[in-house]
Design a protein around this motif. Structure first.
Motif, PDB file in Angstrom:
ATOM      1  N   ILE A   1     -15.299 -64.213 -55.452  1.00 22.20           N
ATOM      2  CA  ILE A   1     -14.272 -63.257 -55.022  1.00 22.20           C
ATOM      3  C   ILE A   1     -13.048 -64.020 -54.512  1.00 22.20           C
ATOM      4  CG2 ILE A   1     -13.717 -61.322 -53.480  1.00 22.20           C
ATOM      5  CD1 ILE A   1     -15.872 -60.573 -55.509  1.00 22.20           C
ATOM      6  N   ILE A   2     -13.229 -64.868 -53.509  1.00 24.28           N
ATOM      7  CA  ILE A   2     -12.139 -65.709 -52.998  1.00 24.28           C
ATOM      8  C   ILE A   2     -12.232 -67.058 -53.707  1.00 24.28           C
ATOM      9  CG2 ILE A   2     -11.194 -66.895 -50.966  1.00 24.28           C
ATOM     10  CD1 ILE A   2     -10.724 -63.863 -50.983  1.00 24.28           C
TER      11      ILE A   2
ATOM     12  N   SER B   1     -15.209 -58.873 -60.015  1.00 24.78           N
ATOM     13  CA  SER B   1     -15.353 -57.595 -59.338  1.00 24.78           C
ATOM     14  C   SER B   1     -16.327 -57.725 -58.178  1.00 24.78           C
ATOM     15  CB  SER B   1     -15.932 -56.576 -60.311  1.00 24.78           C
ATOM     16  OG  SER B   1     -15.074 -55.522 -60.514  1.00 24.78           O
ATOM     17  N   GLY B   2     -16.102 -56.971 -57.119  1.00 29.39           N
ATOM     18  CA  GLY B   2     -17.061 -56.951 -56.025  1.00 29.39           C
ATOM     19  C   GLY B   2     -16.409 -57.081 -54.668  1.00 29.39           C
ATOM     20  N   THR B   3     -17.252 -57.246 -53.657  1.00 25.23           N
ATOM     21  CA  THR B   3     -16.822 -57.314 -52.260  1.00 25.23           C
ATOM     22  C   THR B   3     -17.414 -58.562 -51.620  1.00 25.23           C
ATOM     23  OG1 THR B   3     -16.765 -54.907 -52.125  1.00 25.23           O
ATOM     24  CG2 THR B   3     -16.890 -56.100 -50.040  1.00 25.23           C
ATOM     25  N   THR B   4     -16.616 -59.254 -50.819  1.00 24.81           N
ATOM     26  CA  THR B   4     -17.123 -60.385 -50.061  1.00 24.81           C
ATOM     27  C   THR B   4     -16.797 -60.176 -48.586  1.00 24.81           C
ATOM     28  OG1 THR B   4     -17.347 -62.795 -50.061  1.00 24.81           O
ATOM     29  CG2 THR B   4     -15.111 -61.938 -50.241  1.00 24.81           C
ATOM     30  N   LYS B   5     -17.721 -60.560 -47.731  1.00 25.19           N
ATOM     31  CA  LYS B   5     -17.530 -60.446 -46.285  1.00 25.19           C
ATOM     32  C   LYS B   5     -17.393 -61.836 -45.701  1.00 25.19           C
ATOM     33  CE  LYS B   5     -20.252 -56.262 -45.830  1.00 25.19           C
ATOM     34  NZ  LYS B   5     -21.322 -55.577 -45.100  1.00 25.19           N
ATOM     35  N   PHE B   6     -16.584 -61.934 -44.648  1.00 26.99           N
ATOM     36  CA  PHE B   6     -16.381 -63.221 -43.992  1.00 26.99           C
ATOM     37  C   PHE B   6     -16.079 -62.986 -42.526  1.00 26.99           C
ATOM     38  CE2 PHE B   6     -12.325 -61.735 -45.499  1.00 26.99           C
ATOM     39  CZ  PHE B   6     -11.463 -61.985 -44.456  1.00 26.99           C
ATOM     40  N   GLN B   7     -16.121 -64.056 -41.762  1.00 25.97           N
ATOM     41  CA  GLN B   7     -15.723 -64.016 -40.360  1.00 25.97           C
ATOM     42  C   GLN B   7     -14.769 -65.169 -40.103  1.00 25.97           C
ATOM     43  OE1 GLN B   7     -20.013 -63.798 -39.029  1.00 25.97           O
ATOM     44  NE2 GLN B   7     -19.030 -62.603 -37.413  1.00 25.97           N
ATOM     45  N   PHE B   8     -13.682 -64.879 -39.390  1.00 28.97           N
ATOM     46  CA  PHE B   8     -12.782 -65.944 -38.976  1.00 28.97           C
ATOM     47  C   PHE B   8     -13.487 -66.801 -37.938  1.00 28.97           C
ATOM     48  CE2 PHE B   8      -9.732 -62.479 -40.002  1.00 28.97           C
ATOM     49  CZ  PHE B   8      -9.114 -63.097 -41.083  1.00 28.97           C
TER      50      PHE B   8
END
Length: 124
Positions: A72-73, A94-101
Motif C-alpha cells: 500500500i505505502i 488495492s486495500g487498507t494499511t494501518k500504521f502508528q506514528f
C-alpha cells in the motif's frame, strides 16, 4: 491538489496533553478536524505535519506498519527536524494499511505511539 505527477494530501497531527496523557487530533488541508485516515485514488504523497502542543519536544522518528509488505505505502521520508513525515503511495495495490506514528520526546527516552490512522487505496 493534483498535477500530472499525482496528488498531494496534507494532514496536521496535533498532540496535546489531557491530565498528563497525550491526545492526537488530525486536521485536513481545509482546516477541518478529521479521523486521520486518507483514501487514495491516484499516485500520491501524503504529508503529515507535526504540531506539538505538549511542551515535551515531540518529533516524528517514523511510522510502524502492522503489514509493512502489503504494497500500500511504497516509501516514507522524514524531515531532519522531525516535524514532517511523508508517505509515498503509487496506488498500485488495492486495500487498507494501518500504521502508528512513532515519536520521541525531550522529557525521557521513551517513544510515543499514536492511534492508528489508515491509508485506503482505491486504484482507478
Amino acid at each position: 491538489m493534483s498535477d500530472n505527477y499525482g496528488q498531494a494530501h496534507y494532514v496536521k497531527v496535533t498532540v496535546t496533553l489531557e491530565k498528563g496523557e497525550p491526545v492526537f487530533t488530525y486536521t485536513n488541508a481545509e482546516g477541518s478536524e478529521c479521523p486521520g485516515d486518507i483514501t487514495i485514488t491516484a499516485a500520491s504523497t501524503v504529508t503529515y505535519l507535526l504540531d506539538d502542543q505538549t511542551g515535551k519536544g515531540l518529533k516524528f522518528v517514523g511510522a510502524g506498519f502492522l503489514t509493512p509488505f502489503d504494497g500500500i505505502i511504497d516509501a516514507m521520508t522524514l524531515s531532519s527536524d522531525g516535524t514532517i513525515l511523508q508517505m509515498i503511495d503509487l496506488d498500485h495495490t488495492s486495500g487498507t494499511t494501518k500504521f502508528q506514528f512513532m515519536l520521541t520526546n525531550t522529557s525521557n527516552t521513551l517513544m510515543l505511539l499514536s492511534p492508528d490512522p489508515q491509508v485506503i487505496n482505491v486504484p482507478n
